[in-house]
Scaffold this motif. Structure first.
Motif, PDB file in Angstrom:
ATOM      1  N   GLU A   1       0.809  -1.216   0.000  1.00  0.00           N
ATOM      2  CA  GLU A   1       0.000   0.000   0.000  1.00  0.00           C
ATOM      3  C   GLU A   1       0.844   1.268   0.000  1.00  0.00           C
ATOM      4  N   ASN A   2       1.942   1.262   0.760  1.00  0.00           N
ATOM      5  CA  ASN A   2       2.793   2.459   0.843  1.00  0.00           C
ATOM      6  C   ASN A   2       3.638   2.667  -0.417  1.00  0.00           C
ATOM      7  N   LEU A   3       3.697   1.682  -1.302  1.00  0.00           N
ATOM      8  CA  LEU A   3       4.477   1.805  -2.536  1.00  0.00           C
ATOM      9  C   LEU A   3       3.626   2.243  -3.724  1.00  0.00           C
ATOM     10  N   ILE A   4       2.308   2.053  -3.613  1.00  0.00           N
ATOM     11  CA  ILE A   4       1.400   2.325  -4.724  1.00  0.00           C
ATOM     12  C   ILE A   4       0.688   3.658  -4.506  1.00  0.00           C
ATOM     13  N   VAL A   5       0.749   4.517  -5.521  1.00  0.00           N
ATOM     14  CA  VAL A   5       0.056   5.803  -5.467  1.00  0.00           C
ATOM     15  C   VAL A   5      -1.386   5.607  -5.930  1.00  0.00           C
ATOM     16  N   ASP A   6      -1.555   5.055  -7.142  1.00  0.00           N
ATOM     17  CA  ASP A   6      -2.876   4.836  -7.742  1.00  0.00           C
ATOM     18  C   ASP A   6      -3.025   3.401  -8.190  1.00  0.00           C
ATOM     19  N   LEU A   7      -4.254   2.929  -8.105  1.00  0.00           N
ATOM     20  CA  LEU A   7      -4.620   1.635  -8.669  1.00  0.00           C
ATOM     21  C   LEU A   7      -5.886   1.891  -9.468  1.00  0.00           C
ATOM     22  N   ILE A   8      -5.788   1.802 -10.785  1.00  0.00           N
ATOM     23  CA  ILE A   8      -6.916   2.121 -11.663  1.00  0.00           C
ATOM     24  C   ILE A   8      -7.408   0.826 -12.309  1.00  0.00           C
ATOM     25  N   ILE A   9      -8.649   0.474 -12.008  1.00  0.00           N
ATOM     26  CA  ILE A   9      -9.227  -0.774 -12.502  1.00  0.00           C
ATOM     27  C   ILE A   9     -10.407  -0.451 -13.424  1.00  0.00           C
ATOM     28  N   HIS A  10     -10.328  -0.949 -14.660  1.00  0.00           N
ATOM     29  CA  HIS A  10     -11.438  -0.823 -15.603  1.00  0.00           C
ATOM     30  C   HIS A  10     -11.992  -2.233 -15.813  1.00  0.00           C
ATOM     31  N   VAL A  11     -13.289  -2.379 -15.599  1.00  0.00           N
ATOM     32  CA  VAL A  11     -13.939  -3.667 -15.816  1.00  0.00           C
ATOM     33  C   VAL A  11     -14.893  -3.504 -16.988  1.00  0.00           C
ATOM     34  N   LYS A  12     -14.749  -4.370 -17.977  1.00  0.00           N
ATOM     35  CA  LYS A  12     -15.597  -4.298 -19.165  1.00  0.00           C
ATOM     36  C   LYS A  12     -16.307  -5.631 -19.331  1.00  0.00           C
TER      37      LYS A  12
END
Length: 96
Positions: free
Chosen positions: A31-42
């Motif tokens: 968690e402390n290493l990741i700025v953003d997590l962008i998930i697109h579900v189609k």
């Protein structure tokens, strides 16, 4: 870690949202290493998970997973994501 989840071709229901959040706990160690997590579900006959991870050191990673079942597609994506995050985390720690 800021998480953004968007659905295309269908509406993400509460149970699916909770399942995604539960599965994301697998990468809570980073968690402390990741700025953003962008998930697109189609949804287009199959469910496609298209995920981008932006790390705090400026790098990013892109992983995907697909299946006819929502949970199976999510699990495939999470397996790849978990391995990728571990690999990138170890790589950065080696440089220190």
């Amino acid at each position: 870690m800021k998480t953004s989840i968007s659905a295309q071709g269908f509406t993400l229901d509460k149970d699916q949202q909770e399942l995604i959040n539960k599965k994301l706990e697998r990468i809570s160690y980073a968690e402390n290493l990741i700025v953003d997590l962008i998930i697109h579900v189609k949804e287009d006959k199959k469910f496609y998970f298209d995920t981008t991870v932006n790390y705090r050191w400026g790098a990013n990673a892109h992983v995907t997973g697909d299946d006819f079942d929502f949970a199976a597609a999510l699990n495939k994506m999470m397996d790849v994501l978990d391995q990728k995050v571990k690999k990138d985390k170890d790589k950065v720690q080696e440089k220190k």
